[in-house]
Design a protein around this motif. Structure first.
Motif, PDB file in Angstrom:
ATOM      1  N   GLU A  56     -91.677  -1.584  80.160  1.00 30.79           N
ATOM      2  CA  GLU A  56     -90.876  -2.808  80.112  1.00 30.79           C
ATOM      3  C   GLU A  56     -89.391  -2.563  80.388  1.00 30.79           C
ATOM      4  OE1 GLU A  56     -91.869  -5.993  79.695  1.00 30.79           O
ATOM      5  OE2 GLU A  56     -93.915  -5.237  79.860  1.00 30.79           O
ATOM      6  N   ASN A  57     -89.044  -1.451  80.990  1.00 27.50           N
ATOM      7  CA  ASN A  57     -87.643  -1.103  81.271  1.00 27.50           C
ATOM      8  C   ASN A  57     -86.760  -1.245  80.034  1.00 27.50           C
ATOM      9  OD1 ASN A  57     -88.132  -0.626  84.054  1.00 27.50           O
ATOM     10  ND2 ASN A  57     -88.103  -2.842  84.424  1.00 27.50           N
ATOM     11  N   PRO A  58     -87.058  -0.476  78.979  1.00 30.05           N
ATOM     12  CA  PRO A  58     -86.257  -0.595  77.750  1.00 30.05           C
ATOM     13  C   PRO A  58     -84.842  -0.069  77.962  1.00 30.05           C
ATOM     14  CG  PRO A  58     -87.721   1.300  77.614  1.00 30.05           C
ATOM     15  CD  PRO A  58     -88.097   0.558  78.868  1.00 30.05           C
ATOM     16  N   SER A  59     -83.942  -0.517  77.101  1.00 32.84           N
ATOM     17  CA  SER A  59     -82.568  -0.017  77.139  1.00 32.84           C
ATOM     18  C   SER A  59     -82.576   1.463  76.778  1.00 32.84           C
ATOM     19  CB  SER A  59     -81.714  -0.782  76.134  1.00 32.84           C
ATOM     20  OG  SER A  59     -82.138  -0.482  74.803  1.00 32.84           O
ATOM     21  N   PRO A  60     -81.494   2.190  77.070  1.00 31.09           N
ATOM     22  CA  PRO A  60     -81.456   3.617  76.710  1.00 31.09           C
ATOM     23  C   PRO A  60     -81.732   3.863  75.231  1.00 31.09           C
ATOM     24  CG  PRO A  60     -79.685   3.104  78.228  1.00 31.09           C
ATOM     25  CD  PRO A  60     -80.320   1.802  77.872  1.00 31.09           C
ATOM     26  N   ALA A  61     -81.171   3.021  74.356  1.00 33.18           N
ATOM     27  CA  ALA A  61     -81.399   3.203  72.918  1.00 33.18           C
ATOM     28  C   ALA A  61     -82.866   2.960  72.575  1.00 33.18           C
ATOM     29  CB  ALA A  61     -80.506   2.255  72.118  1.00 33.18           C
ATOM     30  N   ALA A  62     -83.435   1.880  73.139  1.00 35.14           N
ATOM     31  CA  ALA A  62     -84.839   1.566  72.869  1.00 35.14           C
ATOM     32  C   ALA A  62     -85.749   2.663  73.417  1.00 35.14           C
ATOM     33  CB  ALA A  62     -85.211   0.216  73.477  1.00 35.14           C
ATOM     34  N   ALA A  63     -85.408   3.214  74.590  1.00 38.85           N
ATOM     35  CA  ALA A  63     -86.212   4.284  75.176  1.00 38.85           C
ATOM     36  C   ALA A  63     -86.200   5.512  74.269  1.00 38.85           C
ATOM     37  CB  ALA A  63     -85.678   4.635  76.560  1.00 38.85           C
ATOM     38  N   ARG A  64     -85.031   5.780  73.663  1.00 43.40           N
ATOM     39  CA  ARG A  64     -84.925   6.919  72.750  1.00 43.40           C
ATOM     40  C   ARG A  64     -85.802   6.690  71.515  1.00 43.40           C
ATOM     41  NH1 ARG A  64     -79.979   6.656  71.986  1.00 43.40           N
ATOM     42  NH2 ARG A  64     -79.788   6.054  69.803  1.00 43.40           N
ATOM     43  N   TYR A  65     -85.764   5.473  70.972  1.00 43.75           N
ATOM     44  CA  TYR A  65     -86.585   5.168  69.800  1.00 43.75           C
ATOM     45  C   TYR A  65     -88.074   5.255  70.150  1.00 43.75           C
ATOM     46  CZ  TYR A  65     -82.195   3.266  67.994  1.00 43.75           C
ATOM     47  OH  TYR A  65     -80.900   3.117  67.593  1.00 43.75           O
ATOM     48  N   LEU A  66     -88.431   4.774  71.328  1.00 47.11           N
ATOM     49  CA  LEU A  66     -89.824   4.841  71.754  1.00 47.11           C
ATOM     50  C   LEU A  66     -90.292   6.291  71.890  1.00 47.11           C
ATOM     51  CD1 LEU A  66     -90.016   1.984  74.413  1.00 47.11           C
ATOM     52  CD2 LEU A  66     -91.280   2.104  72.257  1.00 47.11           C
ATOM     53  N   ARG A  67     -89.381   7.144  72.370  1.00 44.80           N
ATOM     54  CA  ARG A  67     -89.734   8.561  72.514  1.00 44.80           C
ATOM     55  C   ARG A  67     -89.997   9.179  71.148  1.00 44.80           C
ATOM     56  NH1 ARG A  67     -85.684   9.831  75.109  1.00 44.80           N
ATOM     57  NH2 ARG A  67     -84.427  10.925  73.543  1.00 44.80           N
ATOM     58  N   PHE A  68     -89.146   8.852  70.162  1.00 50.05           N
ATOM     59  CA  PHE A  68     -89.362   9.374  68.805  1.00 50.05           C
ATOM     60  C   PHE A  68     -90.679   8.873  68.229  1.00 50.05           C
ATOM     61  CE2 PHE A  68     -84.484   9.530  68.240  1.00 50.05           C
ATOM     62  CZ  PHE A  68     -84.445  10.778  68.832  1.00 50.05           C
ATOM     63  N   ILE A  69     -90.957   7.572  68.409  1.00 44.74           N
ATOM     64  CA  ILE A  69     -92.208   7.005  67.904  1.00 44.74           C
ATOM     65  C   ILE A  69     -93.402   7.670  68.584  1.00 44.74           C
ATOM     66  CG2 ILE A  69     -93.613   4.905  67.767  1.00 44.74           C
ATOM     67  CD1 ILE A  69     -90.954   3.323  67.624  1.00 44.74           C
ATOM     68  N   GLY A  70     -93.294   7.886  69.895  1.00 47.09           N
ATOM     69  CA  GLY A  70     -94.378   8.530  70.631  1.00 47.09           C
ATOM     70  C   GLY A  70     -94.650   9.931  70.140  1.00 47.09           C
ATOM     71  N   GLU A  71     -93.585  10.695  69.860  1.00 47.67           N
ATOM     72  CA  GLU A  71     -93.746  12.061  69.376  1.00 47.67           C
ATOM     73  C   GLU A  71     -94.449  12.089  68.025  1.00 47.67           C
ATOM     74  OE1 GLU A  71     -89.817  13.603  69.350  1.00 47.67           O
ATOM     75  OE2 GLU A  71     -89.728  13.922  71.535  1.00 47.67           O
TER      76      GLU A  71
END
Length: 199
Positions: free
Chosen positions: A17-32
């Protein structure tokens, strides 16, 4: 498994969904963290199956010499990545025991994986004609107290913090189900794990 599969699916959709840089970072943490939870869930499932009486063993004549050779060869790449060159000493005579082949492979895989985690660059593996195996390596990051807990469920030490703490517990449970004896000791900076299958 089902809730985790759903979470992983929705995470993949969110990442598209083309998240913002901050949202992409949070998504990466959640994914990990989700991947870590999935690994732990799978490990717990394997552990419960290992201890379950509903999972029968299938004994057959197993050549311990060949089993060790094959296990070392299978993990040789991982050992070399850690600059570990295993020194393997096998008897000339073939050592054959009535064991479950798949269970033995799992035990050896977990013991060698332990060496990958804790070895300071060496690994000595010895098999005797009496069916005793010894895995020994320099392990400066361990102490006697930690080694005494290596087979406890969920126990990890700092250098192995990314593991589930179930690998050696599974190895112990499987070895004992096959009539084997397994134990660990720590002397002069070296970790030694002994595994034996009496005739």
């Amino acid at each position: 498994r089902t809730p985790l599969t759903a979470i992983c699916g929705y995470l993949e959709l969110l990442e598209q969904e083309n998240p913002s840089p901050a949202a992409a970072r949070y998504l990466r943490f959640i994914g990990e963290r989700t991947r870590a939870m999935r690994e732990l869930t799978e490990a717990l499932l394997r552990y419960s199956l290992t201890l379950s009486a509903e999972e029968p063993l299938h004994p057959e004549a197993v050549d311990l010499n060949a089993a060790l050779e094959q296990s070392v060869a299978a993990l040789y790449g991982a050992l070399r990545e850690q600059q570990i060159t295993p020194e393997v000493r096998l008897p000339e005579a073939r050592v054959v025991r009535q064991l479950d082949r798949a269970a033995l492979e799992r035990v050896l895989e977990n013991l060698l994986g332990n060496a990958v985690k804790y070895s300071a660059g060496d690994l000595e593996i010895v098999l005797t004609e009496a069916g005793a195996m010894m895995f020994s390596n320099t392990a400066p990051g361990l102490d006697e107290v930690q080694v005494g807990k290596l087979f406890d469920r969920f126990f990890t030490v700092e250098t192995g913090r990314h593991g589930t703490g179930l690998g050696l517990s599974i190895a112990k449970a499987l070895a004992e189900r096959m009539g084997g004896v397994i134990g660990a000791r720590y002397e002069n900076g070296r970790l030694r794990i002994d595994l034996s299958f009496p005739a």
